[in-house]
Design a protein around this motif. Structure first.
Motif, PDB file in Angstrom:
ATOM      1  N   ARG A   1      -9.748  -0.901  12.611  1.00 57.43           N
ATOM      2  CA  ARG A   1      -8.589  -0.013  12.757  1.00 57.43           C
ATOM      3  C   ARG A   1      -7.369  -0.432  11.934  1.00 57.43           C
ATOM      4  NH1 ARG A   1      -8.904   1.265  19.323  1.00 57.43           N
ATOM      5  NH2 ARG A   1     -11.155   1.565  19.382  1.00 57.43           N
ATOM      6  N   VAL A   2      -7.534  -1.303  10.967  1.00 57.94           N
ATOM      7  CA  VAL A   2      -6.363  -1.724  10.184  1.00 57.94           C
ATOM      8  C   VAL A   2      -5.818  -0.594   9.322  1.00 57.94           C
ATOM      9  CG1 VAL A   2      -6.931  -4.180  10.174  1.00 57.94           C
ATOM     10  CG2 VAL A   2      -7.808  -2.704   8.334  1.00 57.94           C
ATOM     11  N   GLY A   3      -6.616   0.450   9.113  1.00 56.90           N
ATOM     12  CA  GLY A   3      -6.097   1.606   8.383  1.00 56.90           C
ATOM     13  C   GLY A   3      -4.877   2.210   9.058  1.00 56.90           C
ATOM     14  N   GLU A   4      -4.794   2.057  10.386  1.00 58.75           N
ATOM     15  CA  GLU A   4      -3.652   2.590  11.116  1.00 58.75           C
ATOM     16  C   GLU A   4      -2.383   1.776  10.884  1.00 58.75           C
ATOM     17  OE1 GLU A   4      -3.819   5.459  12.618  1.00 58.75           O
ATOM     18  OE2 GLU A   4      -5.961   5.623  12.193  1.00 58.75           O
ATOM     19  N   LEU A   5      -2.497   0.616  10.255  1.00 54.07           N
ATOM     20  CA  LEU A   5      -1.331  -0.224   9.977  1.00 54.07           C
ATOM     21  C   LEU A   5      -0.739   0.038   8.597  1.00 54.07           C
ATOM     22  CD1 LEU A   5      -2.662  -3.704  11.227  1.00 54.07           C
ATOM     23  CD2 LEU A   5      -1.709  -1.828  12.578  1.00 54.07           C
ATOM     24  N   ILE A   6      -1.406   0.879   7.817  1.00 52.90           N
ATOM     25  CA  ILE A   6      -1.026   0.985   6.409  1.00 52.90           C
ATOM     26  C   ILE A   6       0.322   1.665   6.222  1.00 52.90           C
ATOM     27  CG2 ILE A   6      -2.123   3.207   5.884  1.00 52.90           C
ATOM     28  CD1 ILE A   6      -2.199  -0.044   3.753  1.00 52.90           C
ATOM     29  N   GLY A   7       0.780   2.432   7.230  1.00 58.46           N
ATOM     30  CA  GLY A   7       2.063   3.112   7.093  1.00 58.46           C
ATOM     31  C   GLY A   7       3.215   2.132   6.914  1.00 58.46           C
ATOM     32  N   GLU A   8       3.289   1.112   7.786  1.00 55.13           N
ATOM     33  CA  GLU A   8       4.350   0.116   7.642  1.00 55.13           C
ATOM     34  C   GLU A   8       4.166  -0.672   6.350  1.00 55.13           C
ATOM     35  OE1 GLU A   8       6.450  -3.754   9.771  1.00 55.13           O
ATOM     36  OE2 GLU A   8       4.813  -2.727  10.805  1.00 55.13           O
ATOM     37  N   ALA A   9       2.926  -1.006   6.029  1.00 54.86           N
ATOM     38  CA  ALA A   9       2.668  -1.754   4.797  1.00 54.86           C
ATOM     39  C   ALA A   9       3.139  -0.969   3.576  1.00 54.86           C
ATOM     40  CB  ALA A   9       1.176  -2.067   4.678  1.00 54.86           C
ATOM     41  N   GLN A  10       2.957   0.349   3.616  1.00 55.98           N
ATOM     42  CA  GLN A  10       3.406   1.189   2.498  1.00 55.98           C
ATOM     43  C   GLN A  10       4.929   1.134   2.370  1.00 55.98           C
ATOM     44  OE1 GLN A  10       2.789   5.361   3.060  1.00 55.98           O
ATOM     45  NE2 GLN A  10       3.001   5.859   0.899  1.00 55.98           N
ATOM     46  N   LEU A  11       5.628   1.172   3.494  1.00 57.69           N
ATOM     47  CA  LEU A  11       7.085   1.083   3.447  1.00 57.69           C
ATOM     48  C   LEU A  11       7.534  -0.277   2.904  1.00 57.69           C
ATOM     49  CD1 LEU A  11       8.074   2.733   6.848  1.00 57.69           C
ATOM     50  CD2 LEU A  11       8.117   3.761   4.565  1.00 57.69           C
ATOM     51  N   ILE A  12       6.849  -1.330   3.335  1.00 60.22           N
ATOM     52  CA  ILE A  12       7.192  -2.679   2.875  1.00 60.22           C
ATOM     53  C   ILE A  12       7.100  -2.762   1.353  1.00 60.22           C
ATOM     54  CG2 ILE A  12       6.373  -5.082   2.833  1.00 60.22           C
ATOM     55  CD1 ILE A  12       5.548  -4.589   5.835  1.00 60.22           C
ATOM     56  N   TYR A  13       6.004  -2.231   0.803  1.00 58.56           N
ATOM     57  CA  TYR A  13       5.834  -2.272  -0.648  1.00 58.56           C
ATOM     58  C   TYR A  13       6.828  -1.355  -1.360  1.00 58.56           C
ATOM     59  CZ  TYR A  13       4.101  -1.365  -5.303  1.00 58.56           C
ATOM     60  OH  TYR A  13       4.033  -1.199  -6.673  1.00 58.56           O
ATOM     61  N   ASN A  14       6.890  -0.109  -0.910  1.00 55.10           N
ATOM     62  CA  ASN A  14       7.690   0.877  -1.639  1.00 55.10           C
ATOM     63  C   ASN A  14       9.194   0.630  -1.518  1.00 55.10           C
ATOM     64  OD1 ASN A  14       5.956   3.157  -2.916  1.00 55.10           O
ATOM     65  ND2 ASN A  14       4.956   2.739  -0.986  1.00 55.10           N
ATOM     66  N   TRP A  15       9.619  -0.040  -0.458  1.00 53.09           N
ATOM     67  CA  TRP A  15      11.035  -0.369  -0.318  1.00 53.09           C
ATOM     68  C   TRP A  15      11.345  -1.768  -0.831  1.00 53.09           C
ATOM     69  CZ3 TRP A  15      12.031   1.888   5.268  1.00 53.09           C
ATOM     70  CH2 TRP A  15      12.041   3.284   5.182  1.00 53.09           C
ATOM     71  N   GLU A  16      10.353  -2.387  -1.474  1.00 55.91           N
ATOM     72  CA  GLU A  16      10.530  -3.709  -2.082  1.00 55.91           C
ATOM     73  C   GLU A  16      11.137  -4.685  -1.083  1.00 55.91           C
ATOM     74  OE1 GLU A  16      12.833  -2.831  -5.589  1.00 55.91           O
ATOM     75  OE2 GLU A  16      11.049  -2.349  -6.740  1.00 55.91           O
ATOM     76  N   ALA A  17      10.550  -4.712   0.107  1.00 53.10           N
ATOM     77  CA  ALA A  17      11.081  -5.550   1.187  1.00 53.10           C
ATOM     78  C   ALA A  17      10.799  -7.025   0.943  1.00 53.10           C
ATOM     79  CB  ALA A  17      10.480  -5.111   2.518  1.00 53.10           C
ATOM     80  N   TYR A  18      11.740  -7.863   1.341  1.00 49.96           N
ATOM     81  CA  TYR A  18      11.567  -9.306   1.320  1.00 49.96           C
ATOM     82  C   TYR A  18      10.964  -9.732   2.666  1.00 49.96           C
ATOM     83  CZ  TYR A  18      14.290  -9.960  -2.966  1.00 49.96           C
ATOM     84  OH  TYR A  18      14.740  -9.948  -4.277  1.00 49.96           O
ATOM     85  N   PRO A  19      10.178 -10.810   2.693  1.00 49.27           N
ATOM     86  CA  PRO A  19       9.584 -11.258   3.955  1.00 49.27           C
ATOM     87  C   PRO A  19      10.598 -11.410   5.082  1.00 49.27           C
ATOM     88  CG  PRO A  19       8.602 -12.455   2.142  1.00 49.27           C
ATOM     89  CD  PRO A  19       9.717 -11.636   1.559  1.00 49.27           C
ATOM     90  N   ALA A  20      11.771 -11.959   4.784  1.00 52.48           N
ATOM     91  CA  ALA A  20      12.783 -12.168   5.819  1.00 52.48           C
ATOM     92  C   ALA A  20      13.285 -10.855   6.404  1.00 52.48           C
ATOM     93  CB  ALA A  20      13.957 -12.967   5.246  1.00 52.48           C
ATOM     94  N   GLU A  21      13.276  -9.791   5.604  1.00 50.48           N
ATOM     95  CA  GLU A  21      13.729  -8.491   6.094  1.00 50.48           C
ATOM     96  C   GLU A  21      12.733  -7.896   7.081  1.00 50.48           C
ATOM     97  OE1 GLU A  21      16.306  -6.881   2.281  1.00 50.48           O
ATOM     98  OE2 GLU A  21      14.123  -6.701   2.202  1.00 50.48           O
ATOM     99  N   VAL A  22      11.450  -8.068   6.808  1.00 44.85           N
ATOM    100  CA  VAL A  22      10.430  -7.558   7.721  1.00 44.85           C
ATOM    101  C   VAL A  22      10.347  -8.453   8.958  1.00 44.85           C
ATOM    102  CG1 VAL A  22       8.006  -6.901   7.977  1.00 44.85           C
ATOM    103  CG2 VAL A  22       9.150  -6.601   5.770  1.00 44.85           C
ATOM    104  N   ALA A  23      10.548  -9.735   8.769  1.00 43.87           N
ATOM    105  CA  ALA A  23      10.443 -10.696   9.873  1.00 43.87           C
ATOM    106  C   ALA A  23      11.432 -10.398  10.989  1.00 43.87           C
ATOM    107  CB  ALA A  23      10.660 -12.117   9.351  1.00 43.87           C
ATOM    108  N   GLN A  24      12.562  -9.794  10.663  1.00 40.28           N
ATOM    109  CA  GLN A  24      13.568  -9.531  11.689  1.00 40.28           C
ATOM    110  C   GLN A  24      13.287  -8.258  12.482  1.00 40.28           C
ATOM    111  OE1 GLN A  24      17.388  -9.076   9.813  1.00 40.28           O
ATOM    112  NE2 GLN A  24      16.728  -7.390   8.512  1.00 40.28           N
TER     113      GLN A  24
END
Length: 481
Positions: free
Chosen positions: A430-453
């Motif tokens: 079921r990891v396909g259901e997680l791809i939405g957040e992953a897409q935002l992380i990539y497309n918004w050029e997120a830094y690890p610390a930004e997602v960590a919070q």
């Protein structure tokens, strides 16, 4: 109708002044193909007040709805239910898998397709600016599509004619012993054994279904690993899982020939090894459906059957665009959707942002699933330099919901040193259901610390993304940095 070329200094190519004094009907946009890209373009254009003629020779919805995404995922869900029934005692539930009733499975699958098809027909039929034209269309002028002798002229034309299941030279598909995914989707029985020629997305998904249905499956792949377009660690994880499931596969072994036998087929691969089975599924990808549609005759630049476009989906012929599987790149329905929406907005003067191909999410719905977005580790190192790339793998063994589901796998992050995350790769149920957040992380050029919070709900598999970013940010909670 006539047209004459002049030069447009903005694109340094021939453009066309259109004489639209003689056509049967004139529209803002004529779309050739009613699949994912075509109907998305039609709906968005209609929302923007543009008049549309949508030409489709088959059923609206195209391959994805009728011969691809939807029916295959219905089969995969039936396969998941079969596996859960077979393994139910590990959850304290006593159940017995008596067998697979393919008539009932097909009824379920076809019911899902029928309901979605009815909804799509209503959606398109109810749009006041869309004229649906049933029939085989052909581009007969840079601005005109002909259907059964009647011509539909557009101030703009969108080519969206989709794809077909490919074969290999000298490999004749008969629909009985040698089949494509089109035939596999309507099979009325469960075969005893199948050879799957091709270890890409289509091949591994069907292999996964058939194994769950009790079939002896062997995959043959010419490339060095299964789903070779994915990150190497994801490919290796899938291969380990398939070995555990006793799905046979042979990688780095090109196909040589197939012979029919009394009981099925015999396939010979490089090195002279012969494998026998009841059926051979040819799953070597999909080809662009562009032959005999008039594209080349009207000057559209092509490469091996694909329509070439720039980043704004424009062909070399002005006011002619192309979207979906006929354009080189990922052959995914959601890519076609987005390209169709993009072109409609482009024509309407909305100036939409260019689609980042690397930012398109990719999911393989086998057991286990693979999901990814952005760059693989290898491509990131190629693009940024080996010493600039850092990776982190979070094992799903540390995730509570994954333990409940009894799934294994990982979340892998690829980041630029002191920079954003440029790739997310996941393996597990079921990891396909997680791809939405992953897409935002990539497309918004997120830094690890930004997602960590960010706060991730517990217990969910979605937490695994949060845990991975916590670790990469240097403050792991349930994992080691």
């Amino acid at each position: 109708m006539s047209a004459f070329p002049h030069r447009d200094p903005r694109c340094n190519q021939a453009t066309w002044e259109l004489d639209v004094s003689e056509p049967n009907e004139t529209f803002d946009i004529v779309i050739l193909g009613g699949g994912s890209g075509g109907y998305a373009a039609a709906l968005r254009a209609a929302e923007l007040g543009l008049s549309v003629a949508l030409v489709e020779k088959g059923k609206l919805g195209g391959t994805c709805l009728h011969n691809g995404c939807i029916p295959t995922k219905a089969l995969l869900h039936a396969a998941e239910v079969a596996d859960q029934t077979r393994d139910s005692e590990q959850f304290g539930v006593k159940a017995e898998l008596v067998g697979i009733d393919m008539a009932a499975v097909n009824s379920y699958k076809d019911g899902v397709v029928a309901r979605l098809y009815k909804g799509l027909q209503g959606l398109l039929g109810g749009a006041k600016n869309i004229t649906i034209v049933a029939g085989a269309g052909r581009l007969v002028a840079p601005n005109t599509v002909e259907v059964d002798g009647k011509r539909y002229t557009g101030r703009n034309v969108i080519l969206a004619s989709g794809s077909y299941a490919k074969s290999l030279p000298g490999l004749e598909v008969d629909g009985e012993r040698i089949i494509t995914s089109d035939h596999a989707l309507v099979m009325d029985r469960v075969p005893a054994s199948v050879i799957v020629l091709g270890g890409g997305v289509i091949g591994v998904e069907f292999a996964s279904v058939w194994k769950s249905f009790g079939v002896d499956v062997t995959i043959i792949e010419a490339l060095p690993r299964l789903v070779a377009a994915e990150d190497e660690e994801s490919s290796k994880a899938l291969e380990r899982a398939f070995r555990k499931r006793k799905i046979n596969f042979k990688v780095g072994k090109p196909f040589e020939k197939v012979e029919k036998t009394d009981s099925g087929v015999r396939v010979t691969i490089a090195g002279g090894e012969a494998i026998e089975a009841e059926l051979l599924l040819v799953a070597v990808g999909r080809g662009p459906n562009t032959a005999d549609l008039g594209y080349e005759e009207q000057g559209v630049r092509m490469d091996r059957g694909y329509v070439l476009t720039d980043e704004r989906q424009r062909t070399n012929v002005p006011n002619v665009y192309a979207v979906g599987d006929i354009v080189p790149g990922l052959q995914l329905a959601h890519r076609g959707f987005q390209q169709g929406i993009f072109v409609a907005e482009e024509i309407a003067g909305e100036n939409p942002a260019v689609i980042d191909e690397s930012g398109i999410p990719r999911v393989t719905y086998s057991d286990p699933e693979l999901a990814s977005v952005g760059l693989t580790e290898a491509k990131a190192k190629e693009q940024y330099g080996t010493d600039k790339i850092k990776t982190y793998n979070y094992n799903l063994g540390g995730n509570g919901k994954s333990q409940i589901l009894k799934t294994t796998g990982f979340v892998k992050l690829v980041r630029v040193e002191d920079g954003p995350v440029v790739g997310v790769h996941m393996v597990g149920a079921r990891v396909g259901e997680l791809i939405g957040e992953a897409q935002l992380i990539y497309n918004w050029e997120a830094y690890p610390a930004e997602v960590a919070q960010l706060v991730h709900a517990h217990p969910t598999q979605n937490e695994a993304l949060g845990e991975a970013h916590l670790a990469l940010a240097g403050k792991p909670l349930h994992a080691h940095a």
